[in-house]
Design a protein around this motif. Structure first.
Motif, PDB file in Angstrom:
ATOM      1  N   ARG A   1      13.054  -4.485  81.230  1.00  0.00           N
ATOM      2  CA  ARG A   1      14.101  -5.487  81.271  1.00  0.00           C
ATOM      3  C   ARG A   1      13.524  -6.758  81.875  1.00  0.00           C
ATOM      4  NH1 ARG A   1      19.749  -5.726  81.969  1.00  0.00           N
ATOM      5  NH2 ARG A   1      20.338  -7.921  81.786  1.00  0.00           N
ATOM      6  N   VAL A   2      13.720  -7.873  81.193  1.00  0.00           N
ATOM      7  CA  VAL A   2      13.185  -9.139  81.688  1.00  0.00           C
ATOM      8  C   VAL A   2      14.363 -10.036  82.042  1.00  0.00           C
ATOM      9  CG1 VAL A   2      11.840 -11.182  81.122  1.00  0.00           C
ATOM     10  CG2 VAL A   2      11.089  -8.952  80.306  1.00  0.00           C
ATOM     11  N   ASP A   3      14.517 -10.323  83.334  1.00  0.00           N
ATOM     12  CA  ASP A   3      15.645 -11.124  83.781  1.00  0.00           C
ATOM     13  C   ASP A   3      15.247 -12.547  84.155  1.00  0.00           C
ATOM     14  OD1 ASP A   3      17.624  -9.069  83.632  1.00  0.00           O
ATOM     15  OD2 ASP A   3      16.683  -8.151  85.366  1.00  0.00           O
ATOM     16  N   ALA A   4      13.939 -12.787  84.329  1.00  0.00           N
ATOM     17  CA  ALA A   4      13.499 -14.105  84.766  1.00  0.00           C
ATOM     18  C   ALA A   4      13.807 -15.149  83.698  1.00  0.00           C
ATOM     19  CB  ALA A   4      11.985 -14.087  85.043  1.00  0.00           C
ATOM     20  N   PRO A   5      14.454 -16.269  84.085  1.00  0.00           N
ATOM     21  CA  PRO A   5      14.768 -17.293  83.096  1.00  0.00           C
ATOM     22  C   PRO A   5      13.508 -17.978  82.601  1.00  0.00           C
ATOM     23  CG  PRO A   5      15.275 -18.084  85.315  1.00  0.00           C
ATOM     24  CD  PRO A   5      14.905 -16.638  85.435  1.00  0.00           C
ATOM     25  N   LEU A   6      13.365 -18.097  81.316  1.00  0.00           N
ATOM     26  CA  LEU A   6      12.222 -18.761  80.713  1.00  0.00           C
ATOM     27  C   LEU A   6      12.731 -19.659  79.595  1.00  0.00           C
ATOM     28  CD1 LEU A   6       9.838 -15.708  80.370  1.00  0.00           C
ATOM     29  CD2 LEU A   6       9.474 -17.639  81.888  1.00  0.00           C
ATOM     30  N   THR A   7      12.138 -20.844  79.472  1.00  0.00           N
ATOM     31  CA  THR A   7      12.535 -21.714  78.370  1.00  0.00           C
ATOM     32  C   THR A   7      12.129 -21.059  77.060  1.00  0.00           C
ATOM     33  OG1 THR A   7      10.433 -22.914  78.440  1.00  0.00           O
ATOM     34  CG2 THR A   7      12.216 -23.775  79.804  1.00  0.00           C
ATOM     35  N   ASP A   8      12.937 -21.254  76.025  1.00  0.00           N
ATOM     36  CA  ASP A   8      12.635 -20.606  74.753  1.00  0.00           C
ATOM     37  C   ASP A   8      11.284 -21.033  74.195  1.00  0.00           C
ATOM     38  OD1 ASP A   8      14.904 -19.194  74.901  1.00  0.00           O
ATOM     39  OD2 ASP A   8      15.988 -20.233  73.326  1.00  0.00           O
ATOM     40  N   PHE A   9      10.886 -22.284  74.416  1.00  0.00           N
ATOM     41  CA  PHE A   9       9.603 -22.744  73.892  1.00  0.00           C
ATOM     42  C   PHE A   9       8.434 -22.056  74.586  1.00  0.00           C
ATOM     43  CE2 PHE A   9      11.975 -26.668  72.543  1.00  0.00           C
ATOM     44  CZ  PHE A   9      11.808 -26.456  71.189  1.00  0.00           C
ATOM     45  N   ALA A  10       8.642 -21.592  75.831  1.00  0.00           N
ATOM     46  CA  ALA A  10       7.573 -20.924  76.568  1.00  0.00           C
ATOM     47  C   ALA A  10       7.418 -19.478  76.138  1.00  0.00           C
ATOM     48  CB  ALA A  10       7.834 -21.001  78.066  1.00  0.00           C
ATOM     49  N   VAL A  11       8.367 -18.970  75.355  1.00  0.00           N
ATOM     50  CA  VAL A  11       8.343 -17.577  74.925  1.00  0.00           C
ATOM     51  C   VAL A  11       8.317 -17.510  73.397  1.00  0.00           C
ATOM     52  CG1 VAL A  11       9.528 -15.355  74.984  1.00  0.00           C
ATOM     53  CG2 VAL A  11       9.671 -16.889  76.953  1.00  0.00           C
ATOM     54  N   THR A  12       7.329 -16.806  72.872  1.00  0.00           N
ATOM     55  CA  THR A  12       7.273 -16.548  71.438  1.00  0.00           C
ATOM     56  C   THR A  12       7.672 -15.101  71.212  1.00  0.00           C
ATOM     57  OG1 THR A  12       5.491 -18.152  71.122  1.00  0.00           O
ATOM     58  CG2 THR A  12       5.821 -16.531  69.378  1.00  0.00           C
ATOM     59  N   PRO A  13       8.845 -14.861  70.623  1.00  0.00           N
ATOM     60  CA  PRO A  13       9.291 -13.481  70.415  1.00  0.00           C
ATOM     61  C   PRO A  13       8.660 -12.869  69.175  1.00  0.00           C
ATOM     62  CG  PRO A  13      10.922 -14.978  69.553  1.00  0.00           C
ATOM     63  CD  PRO A  13       9.834 -15.839  70.139  1.00  0.00           C
ATOM     64  N   PHE A  14       8.468 -11.569  69.202  1.00  0.00           N
ATOM     65  CA  PHE A  14       7.996 -10.851  68.015  1.00  0.00           C
ATOM     66  C   PHE A  14       8.750  -9.535  67.938  1.00  0.00           C
ATOM     67  CE2 PHE A  14       5.234  -7.905  65.721  1.00  0.00           C
ATOM     68  CZ  PHE A  14       5.020  -8.622  64.549  1.00  0.00           C
ATOM     69  N   PHE A  15       9.604  -9.431  66.935  1.00  0.00           N
ATOM     70  CA  PHE A  15      10.413  -8.220  66.756  1.00  0.00           C
ATOM     71  C   PHE A  15       9.644  -7.198  65.916  1.00  0.00           C
ATOM     72  CE2 PHE A  15      13.548 -11.468  67.702  1.00  0.00           C
ATOM     73  CZ  PHE A  15      14.398 -10.816  68.575  1.00  0.00           C
ATOM     74  N   ARG A  16       9.779  -5.939  66.298  1.00  0.00           N
ATOM     75  CA  ARG A  16       9.131  -4.859  65.557  1.00  0.00           C
ATOM     76  C   ARG A  16       9.856  -3.553  65.857  1.00  0.00           C
ATOM     77  NH1 ARG A  16       6.134  -2.015  69.245  1.00  0.00           N
ATOM     78  NH2 ARG A  16       5.469  -3.113  71.118  1.00  0.00           N
ATOM     79  N   HIS A  17       9.477  -2.486  65.176  1.00  0.00           N
ATOM     80  CA  HIS A  17      10.021  -1.159  65.450  1.00  0.00           C
ATOM     81  C   HIS A  17       9.098  -0.433  66.431  1.00  0.00           C
ATOM     82  CE1 HIS A  17      12.130  -1.890  61.525  1.00  0.00           C
ATOM     83  NE2 HIS A  17      13.111  -1.386  62.237  1.00  0.00           N
ATOM     84  N   GLU A  18       9.679   0.359  67.294  1.00  0.00           N
ATOM     85  CA  GLU A  18       8.912   1.120  68.275  1.00  0.00           C
ATOM     86  C   GLU A  18       9.506   2.527  68.385  1.00  0.00           C
ATOM     87  OE1 GLU A  18       6.080   2.071  71.025  1.00  0.00           O
ATOM     88  OE2 GLU A  18       6.223   0.141  69.981  1.00  0.00           O
ATOM     89  N   THR A  19       8.646   3.532  68.379  1.00  0.00           N
ATOM     90  CA  THR A  19       9.097   4.912  68.545  1.00  0.00           C
ATOM     91  C   THR A  19       9.030   5.277  70.019  1.00  0.00           C
ATOM     92  OG1 THR A  19       8.316   5.516  66.333  1.00  0.00           O
ATOM     93  CG2 THR A  19       8.704   7.315  67.898  1.00  0.00           C
ATOM     94  N   VAL A  20      10.174   5.668  70.583  1.00  0.00           N
ATOM     95  CA  VAL A  20      10.251   5.985  72.008  1.00  0.00           C
ATOM     96  C   VAL A  20      10.941   7.337  72.180  1.00  0.00           C
ATOM     97  CG1 VAL A  20      10.334   3.565  72.702  1.00  0.00           C
ATOM     98  CG2 VAL A  20      12.467   4.804  72.273  1.00  0.00           C
ATOM     99  N   GLU A  21      10.814   7.912  73.359  1.00  0.00           N
ATOM    100  CA  GLU A  21      11.468   9.186  73.642  1.00  0.00           C
ATOM    101  C   GLU A  21      12.914   8.977  74.072  1.00  0.00           C
ATOM    102  OE1 GLU A  21      10.977  13.229  76.396  1.00  0.00           O
ATOM    103  OE2 GLU A  21       9.622  11.508  76.666  1.00  0.00           O
TER     104      GLU A  21
END
Length: 237
Positions: free
Chosen positions: A7-27
């Protein structure tokens, strides 16, 4: 080793963060406890590639809560809705902001752009936002990058004045070209194939000559060449 779902709660400007969505297999821990065996499931996650953070890449579920705004929960999928839409439709996920290549007139080199990509800096706005250890991580290139982005932002704040100056420069060049083709040269003055001579650049500043070279050749001069070198390059462009 599986990425940590954090969980990431720290505020970050959107330009400072490049998101990358993908699928992940978890337990599925609860299901594993019920069935007394490992139960895996596939979920949608978002990698948060933070500008200047080479090794820290938090991963969060796409449907987890980023913030609560006016009493309404905002997920990471909603925060980065454009990239999430691209992910769901199978398109390329593109970073927000202005491409670093737009800093070419300000002196950025291909090597510096490559360094930025390695440090997860994908836009001018992201580079401009760098501070503290994220900026120090760029080493000796950090100061140059901040100088270039500051100049770009200053020009942007001037309401497009740079573009207006470039357009004025294009008109001046066109007028010079037309005039030189119809007027004889004086003395020993030499002109290129377009009829442009050294005298054509007498009233231009070094920055205007650099802009002319970029306009004609597609790339700006590197470093700080002398005016004589700039004029020669302009004649050859």
């Amino acid at each position: 080793m599986e990425p940590t779902i954090a969980r990431v709660d720290a505020p970050l400007t959107d330009f400072a963060v490049t998101p990358f969505f993908r699928h992940e297999t978890v337990e599925d821990v609860m299901a594993s406890q019920r069935e007394k065996r490992a139960v895996m499931r596939t979920i949608e996650v978002c990698e948060l590639r933070i500008a200047g953070e080479k090794n820290y890449v938090p991963v969060v579920p796409a449907d987890s809560i980023w913030q609560v705004q006016n009493g309404q929960s905002v997920t990471y999928a909603e925060r980065f809705s454009e990239q999430y839409r691209q992910f769901k439709t199978g398109g390329a996920q593109e970073a927000s902001g202005t491409p670093l290549q737009e800093l070419s007139p300000y002196g950025i080199t291909p090597a510096q752009i490559s360094l930025c990509r390695a440090m997860k800096i994908h836009s001018i706005e992201a580079a401009h936002s760098l501070e503290g250890h994220a900026l120090k991580a760029l080493g000796v290139q950090g100061n140059d990058l901040k100088r270039m982005t500051a100049a770009y932002m200053a020009n942007l704040a001037r309401g497009g004045q740079v573009e207006s100056e470039l357009e004025q420069l294009r008109r001046q060049v066109a007028e010079l070209t037309a005039a030189r083709k119809t007027s004889p040269l004086s003395g020993n003055e030499e002109a290129n194939d377009d009829g442009i001579s050294e005298a054509s650049f007498d009233e231009m500043s070094d920055d205007q000559i650099k802009a002319y070279i970029r306009e004609r050749s597609g790339s700006a001069p590197r470093g700080n060449p002398s005016r004589e070198t700039l004029v020669r390059m302009a004649l050859e462009a």
